[in-house]
Structure formats: structure tokens, C-alpha cells
Write a protein that holds these residues in place. Structure first.
Motif, short mmCIF file in Angstrom:
data_model
loop_
_atom_site.label_atom_id
_atom_site.label_comp_id
_atom_site.label_asym_id
_atom_site.label_seq_id
_atom_site.Cartn_x
_atom_site.Cartn_y
_atom_site.Cartn_z
N GLY A 124 37.89 12.70 71.98
CA GLY A 124 38.36 14.08 72.02
C GLY A 124 38.98 14.36 73.38
O GLY A 124 38.79 13.62 74.33
N SER A 125 39.73 15.43 73.44
CA SER A 125 40.41 15.77 74.69
C SER A 125 39.44 16.42 75.66
O SER A 125 38.51 17.11 75.26
CB SER A 125 41.56 16.73 74.40
N ASP A 126 39.70 16.19 76.93
CA ASP A 126 38.89 16.80 77.98
C ASP A 126 39.64 18.01 78.51
O ASP A 126 40.70 17.88 79.13
CB ASP A 126 38.63 15.79 79.10
N PHE A 127 39.12 19.20 78.22
CA PHE A 127 39.78 20.44 78.62
C PHE A 127 39.16 21.05 79.87
O PHE A 127 39.41 22.22 80.17
CB PHE A 127 39.72 21.46 77.48
N SER A 128 38.38 20.29 80.61
CA SER A 128 37.70 20.86 81.78
C SER A 128 38.70 21.28 82.86
O SER A 128 38.40 22.14 83.69
CB SER A 128 36.70 19.87 82.35
N ALA A 129 39.93 20.73 82.85
CA ALA A 129 40.94 21.11 83.85
C ALA A 129 41.47 22.52 83.61
O ALA A 129 42.06 23.12 84.51
CB ALA A 129 42.09 20.11 83.83
N LEU A 130 41.24 23.05 82.41
CA LEU A 130 41.73 24.39 82.08
C LEU A 130 40.79 25.50 82.53
O LEU A 130 41.12 26.68 82.41
CB LEU A 130 41.97 24.51 80.57
N LEU A 131 39.61 25.14 83.04
CA LEU A 131 38.64 26.14 83.46
C LEU A 131 39.23 27.01 84.57
O LEU A 131 39.72 26.52 85.58
CB LEU A 131 37.36 25.45 83.95
N ALA B 14 37.44 34.00 67.25
CA ALA B 14 38.29 32.81 67.37
C ALA B 14 39.74 33.17 67.11
O ALA B 14 40.05 34.11 66.39
CB ALA B 14 37.84 31.73 66.40
N GLY B 15 40.62 32.39 67.70
CA GLY B 15 42.05 32.58 67.51
C GLY B 15 42.84 31.58 68.32
O GLY B 15 42.32 30.53 68.72
N THR B 16 44.11 31.91 68.59
CA THR B 16 45.00 31.01 69.31
C THR B 16 45.49 31.68 70.58
O THR B 16 45.78 32.89 70.58
CB THR B 16 46.21 30.63 68.42
N ALA B 17 45.61 30.86 71.64
CA ALA B 17 46.08 31.40 72.93
C ALA B 17 47.10 30.45 73.52
O ALA B 17 47.13 29.26 73.21
CB ALA B 17 44.91 31.58 73.89
N LEU B 18 47.95 31.01 74.38
CA LEU B 18 48.95 30.23 75.09
C LEU B 18 48.49 30.13 76.54
O LEU B 18 48.41 31.14 77.25
CB LEU B 18 50.32 30.93 75.00
N ILE B 19 48.17 28.90 76.96
CA ILE B 19 47.68 28.67 78.32
C ILE B 19 48.56 27.59 78.93
O ILE B 19 48.67 26.48 78.38
CB ILE B 19 46.20 28.22 78.32
N GLU B 20 49.23 27.92 80.05
CA GLU B 20 50.14 27.02 80.75
C GLU B 20 51.20 26.44 79.81
O GLU B 20 51.51 25.26 79.84
CB GLU B 20 49.36 25.88 81.44
#
Length: 182
Positions: A120-127, A140-146
């Protein structure tokens, strides 16, 4: 030599008992064996806790005991048979898992990251990164981040579409967001 005389009434009764035993009634060992086979068949067909299997095994053991004539010799034969079956099952449990041709359900090749397998992907950089909710988050839903779309969950709050959000928690590949406080 003395000849034993039997009254006619007793002779006819003995004859009827012999017919009853020989033709129409089976000894108990056959009943037990038939019941054991039926119970084991039910155990194979009906998933359960093994009650039918245990009952079938007991019936088969009792039928085998009586069929072998009973006594210590019959117990010895049955005990030897059960020990032999246990040894064969133990041998198969130890040997067969090592042979891939006998166990097609085991994945024998190791999956390595260098070959492209990932858990799985590691999303810890998005914190701590900020973004915009593309859909209503309930939660729940969808978001645009970077500039990338992510599936996110709010921390229990209802967030409307186009709200400014910040990633406040990451659990594996799950992103939890909160409303940006200005």
C-alpha cells in the motif's frame, strides 16, 4: 447315550427365535456400523462443530469392537488402527506442506518490493498538508491535496464542498482531515 426330549411348544419357540435372529434381525454391530457411516456422511455434508463426526466415530468404533468379537483383543486391534491412522495423518501434515505439487493453495514465490509488489502507499508525507474538499465529507469523501485527488475521511465532522482542509492524521493508506482554522 441319552436322548434329550424337548416338548413341542419349546421346539416351535426355539425355531421361531432362530428364524428371527437369522433372517430378519441384525446383530448390534451392523446397526452401529450403519449408524456410524450415516453420521459420518452427515458430518461431511453439514458444516458444524463435529458432533455428527464424533458420534459417527464412536458408532464405528463400537461396531468394530463387537464385529471383532469384543474383549481385549478387539480393543488392541482398534487401538492399533487408531494409532496407525494418527501417525499417517501426522506424517502427511508434516510432509505435504513442503511439496508444492501437493499444496496448490500456498504461494511459494516471495513477493518482493523490487519486483513491483507493494502492500500500500505510504501517505505519511501528507501529514499537515492543506487542500480542498472536492465533495461533501460526511465523513468520507474526496479531496484535492497538492494537485492530486485522495479519498479522505473527516474526523467525524460534516465538511461542505470546497472547504479548506488539512491532513491531521494518517493511518496506513487512510487520510483523516480537519477544517483549516483561520
Amino acid at each position: 447315550m441319552e436322548v434329550l426330549t424337548v416338548p413341542r411348544s419349546m421346539l416351535s419357540e426355539a425355531k421361531s427365535m432362530q428364524v428371527l435372529r437369522g433372517r430378519y434381525a441384525m446383530p448390534i454391530e451392523y446397526y452401529l456400523l450403519i449408524a456410524g457411516v450415516i453420521l459420518m456422511s452427515v458430518e461431511l455434508a453439514v458444516p458444524g462443530f463435529g458432533i455428527f463426526g464424533i458420534g459417527g466415530l464412536l458408532c464405528l468404533t463400537g461396531g468394530g469392537y463387537y464385529l471383532l468379537g469384543g474383549g481385549l483383543a478387539a480393543l488392541t486391534v482398534l487401538l492399533g488402527f487408531y494409532i496407525l491412522v494418527a501417525l499417517v495423518i501426522a506424517f502427511l501434515c508434516l510432509y505435504l506442506p513442503r511439496e508444492s505439487k501437493w499444496n496448490p493453495f500456498v504461494l511459494w514465490d516471495k513477493q518482493q518490493n523490487s519486483a513491483g509488489y507493494t502492500g500500500g502507499s505510504d501517505f505519511s508525507a501528507l501529514l499537515g498538508k492543506q487542500g480542498v474538499a472536492l465533495t461533501t465529507l460526511r465523513p468520507a469523501g474526496t479531496a484535492l491535496i497538492e494537485g492530486k485527488r485522495y479519498d479522505v475521511s473527516s474526523l467525524g465532522d460534516f465538511l461542505s464542498k470546497n472547504s479548506k482542509i488539512v491532513v491531521s492524521k494518517v493511518e496506513g493508506s487512510k487520510l483523516f482531515v480537519d477544517l483549516v482554522k483561520e
